[in-house]
Design an enzyme around this catalytic site. Sequence first.
Site, mmCIF file in Angstrom:
data_model
loop_
_atom_site.group_PDB
_atom_site.id
_atom_site.type_symbol
_atom_site.label_atom_id
_atom_site.label_comp_id
_atom_site.label_asym_id
_atom_site.label_seq_id
_atom_site.Cartn_x
_atom_site.Cartn_y
_atom_site.Cartn_z
ATOM 1 N N VAL A 35 0.530 -10.856 0.793
ATOM 2 C CA VAL A 35 0.760 -9.419 0.731
ATOM 3 C C VAL A 35 0.829 -9.049 -0.747
ATOM 4 C CG1 VAL A 35 3.285 -9.657 1.027
ATOM 5 C CG2 VAL A 35 2.183 -7.485 1.537
ATOM 6 N N PHE A 36 0.138 -7.973 -1.085
ATOM 7 C CA PHE A 36 0.072 -7.522 -2.479
ATOM 8 C C PHE A 36 1.063 -6.389 -2.696
ATOM 9 C CE2 PHE A 36 -1.678 -4.625 -5.710
ATOM 10 C CZ PHE A 36 -1.798 -5.489 -6.783
ATOM 11 N N GLY A 37 1.961 -6.559 -3.666
ATOM 12 C CA GLY A 37 2.928 -5.512 -4.003
ATOM 13 C C GLY A 37 2.561 -4.865 -5.320
ATOM 14 N N TYR A 38 2.647 -3.538 -5.371
ATOM 15 C CA TYR A 38 2.301 -2.817 -6.604
ATOM 16 C C TYR A 38 3.395 -1.841 -7.025
ATOM 17 C CZ TYR A 38 1.230 0.595 -3.046
ATOM 18 O OH TYR A 38 1.348 1.446 -1.966
ATOM 19 N N GLY A 39 4.446 -1.717 -6.199
ATOM 20 C CA GLY A 39 5.555 -0.807 -6.509
ATOM 21 C C GLY A 39 6.844 -1.608 -6.505
ATOM 22 N N GLU A 54 8.665 -0.343 4.575
ATOM 23 C CA GLU A 54 7.581 0.553 4.130
ATOM 24 C C GLU A 54 7.209 1.578 5.206
ATOM 25 O OE1 GLU A 54 6.542 0.332 0.983
ATOM 26 O OE2 GLU A 54 7.818 -1.389 0.629
HETATM 27 C C1 SIN Z 1 4.594 -1.709 -2.852
HETATM 28 O O1 SIN Z 1 5.517 -1.949 -3.627
HETATM 29 O O2 SIN Z 1 3.625 -2.503 -2.759
HETATM 30 C C2 SIN Z 1 4.601 -0.504 -1.970
HETATM 31 C C3 SIN Z 1 5.287 0.672 -2.526
HETATM 32 C C4 SIN Z 1 6.767 0.506 -2.735
HETATM 33 O O3 SIN Z 1 7.464 0.017 -1.835
HETATM 34 O O4 SIN Z 1 7.265 0.875 -3.804
#
Ligand code: SIN
Length: 203
Positions: A32-36, A108
Site C-alpha cells: 500500500v502506498f502512502g502519500y499523506g 481512510e
Molecule cells: C495517505 O496518506 O496515503 C492518504 C491520505 C491521508 O490519510 O492523509
Amino acid sequence: MRAFHGHDTMPTDTLAARRNTDRPDALAAAWVFGYGSLIYKADFPYLERRPARIRGWARRFWQGSHDHRGTPQAPGRVVTLVAEPDAVCAGMAYLVTPDVFRHLDHREKNGYLRQATELCFGDGGRAQGLVYIAGADNAAFLGPAPEREIARHIAAASGPSGSNRDYLLQLAAALRELGEHDPHVAGIEAHLLALEDDAPRAP
Ligand code: SIN
C-alpha cells in the site's frame, strides 16, 4: 452492488461502498502506498516499509476532512491525489497482510477508495500496489484554492485526530526526511508559518 457513476455523489462515508468493490481477504500480502498521513503515522503492522514513487498523480490539499482533522461542520483540508500525466508523487510503501486493509479502510473512510497503481522503489524495482484516493465525486471533496487560502483554512481547523496544522507540518517534515521536495506542500507550509509569524502575540 451499488456503483457510483456520472452525476451521482458518493456518500461522505465510503466504507460500505468500498467493501463491495473488492475483496482484500482474497489477496496475499500487498503493497500500500502512502502519500499523506500514511507516510508518518503507521498505526498498523507491516512486513516491510520502503520509500517509493508513483507516476501520473499529484498530491493536493483538496480533500475535506470531517473525521480526522476537522468536523462535518468545519472540515479540515487533507491530501488526496489528482491525476496529472507528468506528475510523480513520492511517499512510503508498506507491505501488509490483507487484514490490515480493514483498519486502513476505516481510517481512510472519509471519501477515499482503494485503487491499483504501480510503485517504483529507489533501487529501480517495481511492484503493483494499492493507494487510497479521494476523487472529485466524493461528498467531502473541496477542490483547488490558492495556497495561502489553503494555509488559512488549515490554521483554523482541528478534529478528533488533532490539529490540521500538525497534519501539514508533520507531512512537510516527513517529506523533507525522505529527501523529497513537494512544491505544493512546501508552499502551503511556508504560508502557514508566515501567517503565524504575522499573528499578534499575547503581551
Ligand atoms: C495517505 O496518506 O496515503 C492518504 C491520505 C491521508 O490519510 O492523509
